[in-house]
Design an enzyme around this catalytic site. Structure first.
Site, PDB file in Angstrom:
ATOM      1  CG  ASP A  60      -2.193   0.833   1.049  1.00 40.21           C
ATOM      2  OD1 ASP A  60      -2.818  -0.381   1.000  1.00 40.21           O
ATOM      3  OD2 ASP A  60      -2.121   2.071   1.242  1.00 40.21           O
ATOM      4  CG  PHE A 177     -17.606 -11.875  -7.606  1.00 44.22           C
ATOM      5  CD1 PHE A 177     -19.397 -11.258  -8.296  1.00 44.22           C
ATOM      6  CD2 PHE A 177     -17.574 -13.185  -8.153  1.00 44.22           C
ATOM      7  CE1 PHE A 177     -19.117 -11.070  -9.584  1.00 44.22           C
ATOM      8  CE2 PHE A 177     -17.472 -12.906  -9.996  1.00 44.22           C
ATOM      9  CZ  PHE A 177     -18.218 -11.620 -10.055  1.00 44.22           C
ATOM     10  CD  GLU A 180     -17.272  -2.763   2.844  1.00 41.80           C
ATOM     11  OE1 GLU A 180     -18.101  -2.202   3.603  1.00 41.80           O
ATOM     12  OE2 GLU A 180     -17.356  -1.705   1.704  1.00 41.80           O
ATOM     13  CB  CYS A 285     -20.045  -2.032  -4.021  1.00 43.21           C
ATOM     14  SG  CYS A 285     -18.396  -2.497  -3.250  1.00 43.21           S
ATOM     15  NE  ARG A 353     -16.137   3.198   1.596  1.00 40.72           N
ATOM     16  CZ  ARG A 353     -15.357   1.787   0.848  1.00 40.72           C
ATOM     17  NH1 ARG A 353     -14.918   2.612   0.018  1.00 40.72           N
ATOM     18  NH2 ARG A 353     -15.148   0.578   1.505  1.00 40.72           N
TER      19      ARG A 353
HETATM   20  C1  UGA Z   1     -21.757  -5.609  -2.528  1.00 38.96           C
HETATM   21  C2  UGA Z   1     -22.045  -7.396  -3.850  1.00 38.96           C
HETATM   22  O1  UGA Z   1     -22.748  -7.822  -2.718  1.00 38.96           O
HETATM   23  C3  UGA Z   1     -20.658  -8.289  -3.550  1.00 38.96           C
HETATM   24  O2  UGA Z   1     -21.252  -9.409  -4.470  1.00 38.96           O
HETATM   25  C4  UGA Z   1     -20.262  -6.746  -3.885  1.00 38.96           C
HETATM   26  O3  UGA Z   1     -18.482  -8.220  -4.354  1.00 38.96           O
HETATM   27  C5  UGA Z   1     -19.519  -6.007  -3.460  1.00 38.96           C
HETATM   28  O4  UGA Z   1     -20.732  -5.506  -3.859  1.00 38.96           O
HETATM   29  C6  UGA Z   1     -18.352  -5.281  -4.721  1.00 38.96           C
HETATM   30  O5  UGA Z   1     -18.913  -4.825  -5.339  1.00 38.96           O
HETATM   31  O6  UGA Z   1     -17.171  -5.211  -3.607  1.00 38.96           O
HETATM   32  P1  UGA Z   1     -22.212  -5.017  -0.585  1.00 38.96           P
HETATM   33  O7  UGA Z   1     -22.095  -3.641  -0.905  1.00 38.96           O
HETATM   34  O8  UGA Z   1     -20.801  -5.510   0.554  1.00 38.96           O
HETATM   35  O9  UGA Z   1     -21.835  -5.904  -1.354  1.00 38.96           O
HETATM   36  O10 UGA Z   1     -22.992  -4.386   0.156  1.00 38.96           O
HETATM   37  P2  UGA Z   1     -24.512  -5.480  -0.090  1.00 38.96           P
HETATM   38  O11 UGA Z   1     -24.281  -6.397   1.658  1.00 38.96           O
HETATM   39  O12 UGA Z   1     -24.917  -6.146  -0.975  1.00 38.96           O
HETATM   40  O13 UGA Z   1     -25.798  -4.537   0.437  1.00 38.96           O
HETATM   41  C7  UGA Z   1     -25.677  -3.577  -0.670  1.00 38.96           C
HETATM   42  C8  UGA Z   1     -26.821  -2.760   0.127  1.00 38.96           C
HETATM   43  O14 UGA Z   1     -27.947  -3.634  -0.292  1.00 38.96           O
HETATM   44  C9  UGA Z   1     -26.413  -2.453   1.840  1.00 38.96           C
HETATM   45  O15 UGA Z   1     -27.454  -1.159   1.683  1.00 38.96           O
HETATM   46  C10 UGA Z   1     -27.908  -3.560   2.459  1.00 38.96           C
HETATM   47  O16 UGA Z   1     -28.558  -3.340   3.484  1.00 38.96           O
HETATM   48  C11 UGA Z   1     -28.795  -3.901   0.735  1.00 38.96           C
HETATM   49  N1  UGA Z   1     -29.793  -4.144   1.069  1.00 38.96           N
HETATM   50  C12 UGA Z   1     -29.504  -5.755   0.631  1.00 38.96           C
HETATM   51  C13 UGA Z   1     -30.523  -4.904   1.518  1.00 38.96           C
HETATM   52  O17 UGA Z   1     -31.381  -3.615   1.646  1.00 38.96           O
HETATM   53  N2  UGA Z   1     -31.981  -5.675   1.871  1.00 38.96           N
HETATM   54  C14 UGA Z   1     -31.145  -6.824   1.434  1.00 38.96           C
HETATM   55  O18 UGA Z   1     -32.330  -8.071   1.446  1.00 38.96           O
HETATM   56  C15 UGA Z   1     -29.758  -7.345   1.623  1.00 38.96           C
END
Ligand code: UGA
Length: 454
Positions: A60, A177, A180, A285, A353
């Site tokens: 880094d 994929f 977090e 993301c 974020r």
């Molecule tokens: C997301 C993808 O799920 C990963 O597969 C991907 O690798 C990652 O982005 C990335 O591109 O690096 P992440 O950003 O950690 O992962 O978050 P998610 O768990 O997908 O949640 C995203 C948003 O959707 C959050 O605000 C969460 O609260 C919301 N969410 C998720 C809902 O409102 N309802 C759900 O049923 C699921």
């Protein structure tokens, strides 16, 4: 499996390592891997590859971060990451250095895990990626492979190849994929591994890094691999906006969205995951990648209008949630106190974020309401909301509050003493932005309860 590898077709092909796992373990040599960038993706990728037996050096530009990592301090909240970092450092398989060249000069594989933030026009800003590629290019050992793990626009492997300026080095796309909060588990137990390259042999070499992982490995061309990443995130964002729109409809027609999504989810074509309505979706993301895919399509001459609506519905969901909170406060924020449980964009992370909580609270800021927030992972006000007060426990947050807004689905909120919460509040009103609570439990205690889609 042995028969499949030599005749590996370049067309998209799915095959699994699972059945021949042990045979492969015996034959797979330990690889030397450089990981450039130690954010959520880079640190997880480096630590997990070390856990799988490879020799990994993570680099880094942030000297302070590397000093902390070398002391075993993990700068992010990520379940299980501390254990595998510690394990890797103890075994000598995981090292941290300042500067990409120091990691890359001896490695065979070079994972680029640098940020690709949203640029001014919505397209991903590739400058970190280009700088990293130009920096390591002259120092790479012959026949090594550079791998894009960062989420990069379609066509970026070519951009990286140009910046590397090395005809003996192949560039491969291997999108991540990782969610977090569950990134370690997602890396070690993925639904699939996607590898895209114009160099078939390079794809196979990258595939062998995952030999101990039981998942289908899909080999395709780089443009398709890059598209798979964006399409997956944008599809999931679409699913969530659809569910949030259904929740709004449920509120209008008197249906209960919890039952509706349960009934939908039993259909295996729809599936039960990613159907929870909320205050809007966010994180580092989904918003960035959905906007970027829209821009990629626009540049290619296609108006991807579904994505325009997916983003609109999300903005409307933030607005709608803010309006519910204002109503719970009696229609005006002036002279009122709002308790907030949850600031992070979802539970299990300390990441703020593009957090839906912050989006909603920002909309309430000008109403004159005093905001007191508790989040188990946050101890200082977010940059966007410098005036809110952060307290160290959920009960202090509700002291004298005129309404409580639940914005993040931290499990601990469900198990609190609601007699104590009721006693502490000035007015018993809850807006449950995640449908987290058992509403009968709180309504029995005299709360007015407003959820999502119920
Ligand atoms: C997301 C993808 O799920 C990963 O597969 C991907 O690798 C990652 O982005 C990335 O591109 O690096 P992440 O950003 O950690 O992962 O978050 P998610 O768990 O997908 O949640 C995203 C948003 O959707 C959050 O605000 C969460 O609260 C919301 N969410 C998720 C809902 O409102 N309802 C759900 O049923 C699921």
């Amino acid at each position: 499996m042995r028969a499949i590898w030599p005749s590996l077709p370049i067309d998209p092909t799915v095959y699994s390592f699972t059945e021949q796992k042990f045979e492969f373990e015996a034959r797979i040599p330990v690889a030397t891997i450089a990981v450039i960038g130690t954010g959520y993706v880079g640190l997880t990728t480096g630590a997990c590859f070390a856990h799988l037996g490879h020799d990994v050096i993570c680099a880094d530009i942030d000297e302070h971060k590397i000093a902390r990592l070398n002391k075993g301090e993990i700068p992010i909240v990520e379940q299980g990451l501390d254990k595998i970092v510690e394990e890797g450092m103890r075994s000598g398989k995981l090292k941290f250095v300042v500067g990409a060249i120091n990691a890359s000069k001896h490695a065979e594989f070079h994972y680029l895990c640098v940020p690709t933030p949203q640029g001014g026009d919505g397209a991903a800003d590739l400058s970190y990626l280009e700088i990293a590629a130009a920096e390591i290019g002259p120092h790479l050992p012959a026949n090594s492979i550079v791998i894009n793990k960062s989420t990069v626009p379609v066509g970026s492997t070519r951009v990286v190849a140009k910046k590397l300026n090395r005809s003996d080095v192949s560039v491969v796309s291997n999108p991540e994929f990782l969610r977090e909060g569950t990134a370690v588990s997602d890396f070690l137990n993925p639904d699939r591994v996607v590898i895209g390259s114009e160099d078939q042999e390079a794809s196979i070499r990258v595939g062998t890094l995952y030999a101990k992982v039981a998942a289908p490995v899909m080999v395709t061309d780089p443009v398709s691999a890059e598209t798979i990443k964006y399409a997956s995130n944008a599809f999931l964002a679409t699913k969530l906006s659809f569910v949030n729109a259904i929740a709004t409809l449920c509120e209008r027609v008197g249906a209960d969205v919890n039952d509706v999504v349960l009934g939908m989810g039993y259909d295996t074509r729809i599936g039960k995951q990613f159907l929870r309505p909320g205050p809007g979706w966010g994180g580092s993301c989904f918003p960035k990648d959905t906007i970027a895919l829209h821009k990629i399509a626009e540049d290619a001459g296609y108006d991807f209008s579904i994505l325009t609506e997916v983003l609109n519905v999300n903005t409307q969901q933030f607005d709608r949630t803010a309006a519910k909170v204002l109503t719970a406060l009696g229609g005006s924020g002036a002279g009122k106190r709002l308790a907030v449980w949850g600031l992070t964009f979802k539970a299990g992370t300390d990441d703020l974020r593009d957090s839906p909580s912050i989006e909603v609270l920002t909309r309430l800021q000008d109403s004159g309401v005093e905001i007191v927030a508790y989040d188990p992972a946050i101890d200082a006000p977010p940059r966007e909301l410098p005036d809110i007060k952060i307290v160290a426990d959920p009960y202090s947050a509700v002291e004298g509050a005129d309404a409580l807004a639940i914005m993040t689905e931290w499990d601990e909120f469900r198990w609190l003493d609601f007699d104590q919460v009721a006693e502490a509040m000035n007015n018993r009103a809850i807006v449950d932005g995640r449908n987290l609570l058992d509403r009968s439990v709180v309504m029995r205690r005299g709360f007015t309860y407003v959820g999502v889609g119920r």
